[in-house]
Design a protein around this motif. Sequence first.
Motif, PDB file in Angstrom:
ATOM      1  N   ASN A 180      -8.883 -39.470  24.862  1.00 54.35           N
ATOM      2  CA  ASN A 180      -9.271 -40.695  24.154  1.00 54.35           C
ATOM      3  C   ASN A 180     -10.358 -40.319  23.152  1.00 54.35           C
ATOM      4  O   ASN A 180     -11.549 -40.578  23.365  1.00 54.35           O
ATOM      5  N   PHE A 181      -9.925 -39.717  22.069  1.00 55.21           N
ATOM      6  CA  PHE A 181     -10.837 -39.096  21.101  1.00 55.21           C
ATOM      7  C   PHE A 181     -11.866 -40.081  20.555  1.00 55.21           C
ATOM      8  O   PHE A 181     -13.070 -39.809  20.600  1.00 55.21           O
ATOM      9  N   LYS A 182     -11.422 -41.208  20.042  1.00 52.16           N
ATOM     10  CA  LYS A 182     -12.338 -42.158  19.402  1.00 52.16           C
ATOM     11  C   LYS A 182     -13.387 -42.681  20.377  1.00 52.16           C
ATOM     12  O   LYS A 182     -14.562 -42.780  20.050  1.00 52.16           O
ATOM     13  N   ARG A 183     -12.973 -43.003  21.581  1.00 53.33           N
ATOM     14  CA  ARG A 183     -13.903 -43.564  22.563  1.00 53.33           C
ATOM     15  C   ARG A 183     -14.881 -42.516  23.096  1.00 53.33           C
ATOM     16  O   ARG A 183     -16.058 -42.803  23.300  1.00 53.33           O
ATOM     17  N   ASP A 184     -14.402 -41.289  23.342  1.00 51.32           N
ATOM     18  CA  ASP A 184     -15.167 -40.313  24.114  1.00 51.32           C
ATOM     19  C   ASP A 184     -15.855 -39.222  23.302  1.00 51.32           C
ATOM     20  O   ASP A 184     -16.681 -38.484  23.842  1.00 51.32           O
ATOM     21  N   TYR A 185     -15.558 -39.107  22.015  1.00 48.36           N
ATOM     22  CA  TYR A 185     -16.055 -37.989  21.220  1.00 48.36           C
ATOM     23  C   TYR A 185     -17.587 -37.897  21.215  1.00 48.36           C
ATOM     24  O   TYR A 185     -18.151 -36.841  21.495  1.00 48.36           O
ATOM     25  N   ASP A 186     -18.265 -38.972  20.883  1.00 50.02           N
ATOM     26  CA  ASP A 186     -19.729 -38.925  20.777  1.00 50.02           C
ATOM     27  C   ASP A 186     -20.396 -38.606  22.111  1.00 50.02           C
ATOM     28  O   ASP A 186     -21.302 -37.774  22.177  1.00 50.02           O
ATOM     29  N   GLU A 187     -19.962 -39.256  23.185  1.00 48.54           N
ATOM     30  CA  GLU A 187     -20.566 -39.022  24.501  1.00 48.54           C
ATOM     31  C   GLU A 187     -20.285 -37.597  24.985  1.00 48.54           C
ATOM     32  O   GLU A 187     -21.164 -36.940  25.537  1.00 48.54           O
ATOM     33  N   MET A 188     -19.061 -37.112  24.780  1.00 51.94           N
ATOM     34  CA  MET A 188     -18.747 -35.730  25.157  1.00 51.94           C
ATOM     35  C   MET A 188     -19.654 -34.771  24.401  1.00 51.94           C
ATOM     36  O   MET A 188     -20.191 -33.828  24.976  1.00 51.94           O
ATOM     37  N   ASN A 189     -19.865 -35.007  23.103  1.00 48.65           N
ATOM     38  CA  ASN A 189     -20.725 -34.140  22.301  1.00 48.65           C
ATOM     39  C   ASN A 189     -22.151 -34.093  22.831  1.00 48.65           C
ATOM     40  O   ASN A 189     -22.767 -33.028  22.877  1.00 48.65           O
ATOM     41  N   ARG A 190     -22.690 -35.243  23.223  1.00 43.11           N
ATOM     42  CA  ARG A 190     -24.052 -35.266  23.773  1.00 43.11           C
ATOM     43  C   ARG A 190     -24.144 -34.401  25.030  1.00 43.11           C
ATOM     44  O   ARG A 190     -25.093 -33.633  25.213  1.00 43.11           O
ATOM     45  N   THR A 191     -23.167 -34.519  25.907  1.00 41.56           N
ATOM     46  CA  THR A 191     -23.170 -33.736  27.142  1.00 41.56           C
ATOM     47  C   THR A 191     -22.954 -32.257  26.843  1.00 41.56           C
ATOM     48  O   THR A 191     -23.707 -31.401  27.305  1.00 41.56           O
ATOM     49  N   TYR A 192     -21.935 -31.946  26.068  1.00 39.25           N
ATOM     50  CA  TYR A 192     -21.606 -30.565  25.699  1.00 39.25           C
ATOM     51  C   TYR A 192     -22.801 -29.867  25.059  1.00 39.25           C
ATOM     52  O   TYR A 192     -23.137 -28.732  25.400  1.00 39.25           O
ATOM     53  N   ALA A 193     -23.455 -30.528  24.109  1.00 37.57           N
ATOM     54  CA  ALA A 193     -24.548 -29.917  23.351  1.00 37.57           C
ATOM     55  C   ALA A 193     -25.711 -29.506  24.246  1.00 37.57           C
ATOM     56  O   ALA A 193     -26.444 -28.561  23.918  1.00 37.57           O
ATOM     57  N   SER A 194     -25.868 -30.159  25.378  1.00 36.97           N
ATOM     58  CA  SER A 194     -26.997 -29.853  26.263  1.00 36.97           C
ATOM     59  C   SER A 194     -26.882 -28.463  26.909  1.00 36.97           C
ATOM     60  O   SER A 194     -27.851 -27.977  27.481  1.00 36.97           O
ATOM     61  N   TYR A 195     -25.747 -27.815  26.794  1.00 39.11           N
ATOM     62  CA  TYR A 195     -25.539 -26.492  27.394  1.00 39.11           C
ATOM     63  C   TYR A 195     -25.889 -25.340  26.461  1.00 39.11           C
ATOM     64  O   TYR A 195     -25.883 -24.188  26.888  1.00 39.11           O
ATOM     65  N   PHE A 196     -26.164 -25.641  25.197  1.00 38.52           N
ATOM     66  CA  PHE A 196     -26.409 -24.586  24.211  1.00 38.52           C
ATOM     67  C   PHE A 196     -27.665 -24.893  23.401  1.00 38.52           C
ATOM     68  O   PHE A 196     -27.867 -26.036  23.001  1.00 38.52           O
TER      69      PHE A 196
END
Length: 126
Positions: free
Chosen positions: A80-96
């Motif tokens: 669900n790209f439109k719904r989840d993109y921003d939230e996934m990015n916030r979580t993903y970015a915290s690892y790098f």
Amino acid sequence: MKHHMITNGPQPVAPFSHAVEADGLICITGQMPDTPEAKGQLPDGINAQTRNVMANLEIILTGLDLTWDNVMMARVYLTNFKRDYDEMNRTYASYFPQDRRPARTCVGVTGLAYDALVEIDLIARR
């Protein structure tokens, strides 16, 4: 070429190795948001699912004596790209660290195993 299966790693959802290594490059199979202990059971929401995917990838990296610093490329798949993109990015970015993020592709897909919301694979280098 060397094929790796990490002993305490996530249970495969299909016939594959956790990682395949050749000449210092390591392709790490896309991971699902279940846990090694709870195969096929997924948490609710993109944040929790992204955290589980990253935890599974970290198990594999650790099993290969690698860290997030070894990751060169990530591919992210969202159902669900439109719904989840921003939230996934916030979580993903915290690892790098902001100045050392890997190259990345993120695409919307029509479906993933277990009806997951997210899957991520990696390319790393020793």
